[in-house]
Design a protein around this motif. Sequence first.
Motif, mmCIF file in Angstrom:
data_model
loop_
_atom_site.group_PDB
_atom_site.id
_atom_site.type_symbol
_atom_site.label_atom_id
_atom_site.label_comp_id
_atom_site.label_asym_id
_atom_site.label_seq_id
_atom_site.Cartn_x
_atom_site.Cartn_y
_atom_site.Cartn_z
ATOM 1 N N THR A 1 45.386 86.410 -4.325
ATOM 2 C CA THR A 1 44.642 87.152 -3.246
ATOM 3 C C THR A 1 44.941 86.742 -1.932
ATOM 4 O O THR A 1 44.872 87.338 -0.999
ATOM 5 N N ASP A 2 44.491 85.461 -1.843
ATOM 6 C CA ASP A 2 44.528 84.937 -0.432
ATOM 7 C C ASP A 2 45.296 83.704 -0.304
ATOM 8 O O ASP A 2 44.665 82.441 -0.058
ATOM 9 N N PRO A 3 46.501 83.764 -0.602
ATOM 10 C CA PRO A 3 47.583 82.567 -0.460
ATOM 11 C C PRO A 3 47.418 81.927 0.840
ATOM 12 O O PRO A 3 47.748 80.499 0.839
ATOM 13 N N ALA A 4 46.985 82.291 1.731
ATOM 14 C CA ALA A 4 47.033 81.651 3.111
ATOM 15 C C ALA A 4 45.774 80.852 3.446
ATOM 16 O O ALA A 4 45.818 80.092 4.452
ATOM 17 N N ASN A 5 44.652 81.143 2.592
ATOM 18 C CA ASN A 5 43.331 80.315 2.656
ATOM 19 C C ASN A 5 43.921 78.955 1.863
ATOM 20 O O ASN A 5 43.655 78.777 0.720
ATOM 21 N N ILE A 6 43.821 77.878 2.939
ATOM 22 C CA ILE A 6 44.275 76.637 2.597
ATOM 23 C C ILE A 6 43.168 75.959 1.622
ATOM 24 O O ILE A 6 43.275 75.295 0.643
ATOM 25 N N ALA A 7 42.059 75.924 2.232
ATOM 26 C CA ALA A 7 40.663 75.648 1.771
ATOM 27 C C ALA A 7 40.553 76.004 0.165
ATOM 28 O O ALA A 7 40.296 75.241 -0.645
ATOM 29 N N LEU A 8 40.777 77.435 -0.124
ATOM 30 C CA LEU A 8 40.743 77.792 -1.220
ATOM 31 C C LEU A 8 41.607 77.332 -2.202
ATOM 32 O O LEU A 8 41.428 77.036 -3.343
ATOM 33 N N GLN A 9 42.965 77.467 -1.642
ATOM 34 C CA GLN A 9 44.095 76.914 -2.406
ATOM 35 C C GLN A 9 43.728 75.338 -3.045
ATOM 36 O O GLN A 9 44.117 75.081 -3.978
ATOM 37 N N LEU A 10 43.210 74.550 -2.140
ATOM 38 C CA LEU A 10 42.816 73.118 -2.382
ATOM 39 C C LEU A 10 41.726 73.003 -3.368
ATOM 40 O O LEU A 10 41.978 72.154 -4.266
ATOM 41 N N ALA A 11 40.786 73.896 -3.087
ATOM 42 C CA ALA A 11 39.454 73.869 -4.144
ATOM 43 C C ALA A 11 39.761 74.277 -5.473
ATOM 44 O O ALA A 11 39.214 73.897 -6.565
ATOM 45 N N LEU A 12 40.709 75.291 -5.495
ATOM 46 C CA LEU A 12 41.199 75.730 -6.700
ATOM 47 C C LEU A 12 42.556 75.004 -7.414
ATOM 48 O O LEU A 12 43.195 75.631 -8.397
ATOM 49 N N ASP A 13 42.993 74.029 -6.838
ATOM 50 C CA ASP A 13 44.144 73.444 -7.387
ATOM 51 C C ASP A 13 44.173 72.838 -8.584
ATOM 52 O O ASP A 13 45.027 73.062 -9.487
ATOM 53 N N LYS A 14 43.124 71.995 -8.759
ATOM 54 C CA LYS A 14 43.047 71.254 -10.342
ATOM 55 C C LYS A 14 41.649 71.736 -10.970
ATOM 56 O O LYS A 14 40.885 72.057 -10.393
ATOM 57 N N HIS A 15 41.938 71.858 -12.318
ATOM 58 C CA HIS A 15 40.738 72.638 -13.087
ATOM 59 C C HIS A 15 40.525 71.638 -14.177
ATOM 60 O O HIS A 15 40.007 71.910 -15.324
ATOM 61 N N TYR A 16 40.326 70.201 -13.612
ATOM 62 C CA TYR A 16 40.059 69.188 -14.638
ATOM 63 C C TYR A 16 38.728 69.528 -15.332
ATOM 64 O O TYR A 16 38.410 69.445 -16.545
ATOM 65 N N ALA A 17 37.888 69.886 -14.633
ATOM 66 C CA ALA A 17 36.290 70.235 -15.124
ATOM 67 C C ALA A 17 36.298 71.014 -15.970
ATOM 68 O O ALA A 17 35.595 71.224 -17.037
ATOM 69 N N ILE A 18 37.106 72.533 -15.811
ATOM 70 C CA ILE A 18 37.071 73.454 -16.704
ATOM 71 C C ILE A 18 37.801 73.184 -18.048
ATOM 72 O O ILE A 18 37.173 73.486 -18.899
ATOM 73 N N TYR A 19 39.061 72.591 -17.930
ATOM 74 C CA TYR A 19 39.502 72.246 -18.994
ATOM 75 C C TYR A 19 38.736 71.085 -19.841
ATOM 76 O O TYR A 19 38.841 71.040 -21.221
ATOM 77 N N GLY A 20 38.003 70.298 -19.257
ATOM 78 C CA GLY A 20 37.181 69.288 -19.957
ATOM 79 C C GLY A 20 36.235 70.084 -20.650
ATOM 80 O O GLY A 20 35.763 69.548 -21.923
ATOM 81 N N THR A 21 35.504 70.997 -19.935
ATOM 82 C CA THR A 21 34.518 71.756 -20.604
ATOM 83 C C THR A 21 34.966 72.354 -22.007
ATOM 84 O O THR A 21 34.362 72.456 -22.993
#
Length: 190
Positions: A129-149
């Motif tokens: 939805t917001d590809p220009a939002n660099i902070a959001l893109q970086l924050a949601l880049d890796k999902h290790y914690a969710i995969y670990g869950t």
Amino acid sequence: MKTERFEALIDAILAIIITIIVLEIPLASNGSWQALFDIKYEFAIYAISFMICFNFWNFNNNIFSIVNKIDYKVIWTMGLTLFVFSLLPYLTTFVAENFYLFFPQFLYGLCFIITAVLSLLISKFLKDTDPANIALQLALDKHYAIYGTIICVAIGMIIGYFIYPPAVMICCLISILGVWCIPKIQCHLS
């Protein structure tokens, strides 16, 4: 669409879920330590459910603090996530009353896994939805914690089925602690 009203809705629903969970804790039959000890399973599962709710709120609060806009996919996926999450008060009571049975523990863990999978979808939709939002893109880049869950709770389900049903609930708790620790580990490794 802006996010403020949406965030307020999420906060309100989570507050209601936590309220229902706490109202489901049975009162001690009298004012003795033994009466408190008799409801140890109810209190333990309440504490874990509370931590799950707080963790879910914390994750969403942190993510939505950097979100600039949302779309219908985010709204409906979050709605579905909140629906699944709203089963937590029932499942908390179900586990508390059947602590050593696998099926209630399995349903509790399944709720946790479905919420994690839907959180992955929400993350993808937010990024789209917001590809220009660099902070959001970086924050949601890796999902290790969710995969670990997901992996941790699945392992708990296997152990719970074959050996010790409360392993599911224990793995839910471990995965929450992992969600808090994994980002710190990632920062130190970077």
